[in-house]
Write a protein that holds these residues in place. Sequence first.
Motif, short mmCIF file in Angstrom:
data_model
loop_
_atom_site.label_atom_id
_atom_site.label_comp_id
_atom_site.label_asym_id
_atom_site.label_seq_id
_atom_site.Cartn_x
_atom_site.Cartn_y
_atom_site.Cartn_z
N VAL A 46 13.64 6.64 5.65
CA VAL A 46 12.89 5.41 5.47
C VAL A 46 11.64 5.68 4.63
CG1 VAL A 46 11.55 5.78 7.59
CG2 VAL A 46 11.81 3.46 6.70
N TRP A 47 11.32 4.72 3.75
CA TRP A 47 10.01 4.68 3.13
C TRP A 47 9.16 3.82 4.06
CZ3 TRP A 47 8.03 7.36 -0.78
CH2 TRP A 47 8.90 7.95 -1.73
N ILE A 48 8.05 4.36 4.51
CA ILE A 48 7.29 3.66 5.55
C ILE A 48 5.79 3.82 5.35
CG2 ILE A 48 7.30 5.64 7.13
CD1 ILE A 48 7.81 3.58 9.42
N ARG A 49 5.06 2.76 5.64
CA ARG A 49 3.61 2.85 5.61
C ARG A 49 3.15 3.71 6.79
NH1 ARG A 49 1.55 -1.64 7.00
NH2 ARG A 49 3.47 -2.79 7.39
N PRO A 50 2.24 4.63 6.58
CA PRO A 50 1.81 5.52 7.65
C PRO A 50 1.38 4.79 8.92
CG PRO A 50 0.98 6.33 5.57
CD PRO A 50 1.60 5.00 5.29
N GLU A 51 0.63 3.71 8.76
CA GLU A 51 0.16 3.00 9.96
C GLU A 51 1.32 2.39 10.74
OE1 GLU A 51 -0.75 0.15 6.43
OE2 GLU A 51 -0.61 2.30 6.81
N GLY A 82 0.80 -1.21 0.00
CA GLY A 82 0.00 0.00 0.00
C GLY A 82 0.83 1.26 0.00
N LEU A 83 0.19 2.36 0.31
CA LEU A 83 0.83 3.67 0.29
C LEU A 83 2.02 3.75 1.24
CD1 LEU A 83 0.46 6.77 -0.59
CD2 LEU A 83 -0.69 7.02 1.61
N GLU A 84 3.10 4.35 0.77
CA GLU A 84 4.28 4.60 1.60
C GLU A 84 4.66 6.07 1.49
OE1 GLU A 84 6.47 0.21 1.20
OE2 GLU A 84 7.29 1.96 0.16
N VAL A 85 5.22 6.62 2.56
CA VAL A 85 5.66 8.00 2.59
C VAL A 85 7.14 8.03 2.99
CG1 VAL A 85 4.89 8.32 4.99
CG2 VAL A 85 5.19 10.33 3.48
N LYS A 95 -3.49 11.27 8.55
CA LYS A 95 -4.43 11.75 7.53
C LYS A 95 -4.12 11.18 6.16
CE LYS A 95 -6.76 16.03 6.19
NZ LYS A 95 -6.79 17.50 6.36
N VAL A 96 -2.84 11.20 5.76
CA VAL A 96 -2.49 10.66 4.45
C VAL A 96 -2.63 9.14 4.43
CG1 VAL A 96 0.01 10.27 4.73
CG2 VAL A 96 -0.90 10.99 2.52
N GLY A 97 -2.48 8.51 5.62
CA GLY A 97 -2.59 7.06 5.71
C GLY A 97 -3.99 6.52 5.51
#
Length: 277
Positions: A186-191, A28-31, A214-216
């Motif tokens: 780090v690239w990390i999933r928000p959760e 899923g999404l990573e930031v 919020k972005v997660g």
Amino acid sequence: MAEGHAKAGGDALIPAATILLLRDGTEGLEVFMVVRHHQIDFASGALVFPGGKVDKLDMAPGVRERADGMEGLDDWEFSMRVAAIREAFEESGVLLARNEQTGSVVDAGRLKALEPYRDPLNRGEVGIADFLAKEGLRLAGDMLTPFAHWITPNMMPKRFDTRFYLACAPEDHLAVHDGSESVDSVWIRPELALREADAGTRTIIFPTRMNVEKVGRSPNVSHAIETARNTNVVTVEPVVTKNEKGEPVLKIPAEAGYIVTEEPLSAVANVSKPKAG
């Protein structure tokens, strides 16, 4: 650094900007986030998004002529977006810019050749206008989507007026911390970032935590950006008040759309440091 706006009472606000660089990972999404150096005077040791103060050179002559997607913006908002792109390049090595000849976002090979500019830009030895002109580049301001706007509470000795933007990181850009202002990345999933903060293995300050959460809520990059494009950005300037129990809290406007509207002041003031090991 550009001069900050002034709030009632004469408190100077330091203009700053940051980018939530996003990508779609296997789960899923990573930031992309960096760990600030422990000797930095603001949020030292914390996990944050790449960003920093607006520099006076961000509004130097020639910058507007080399910026896409930022037509019609006033000088204040324009300088914020320029700073966001510049700071992302300095701190993470990701450059949201296009080749003026081809119109294509710079690829990994070109990015590697531009690497030596990161430190001089950071030290103010080279201005963004000269960098763009010399290398035949245009800022890809159209890749930025406004996401949030936070102003430091007035009880703080140093106050920032910070814009947060979302951007899909170019696939072949290797994001990596600069080794000076930030010492890890780090690239990390928000959760996962939130879970590690709750466990005490990460330090994440209140505004960052709210924006990570919020972005997660989005499952992927396109959903996050589309949601941001269709959501009004509400300015958040936390105020100190008391809850119904008489306890001091930091309160933020409900219309800003965050998961909470208040945070115990003790939790904000005493952010737990990462545990050893």
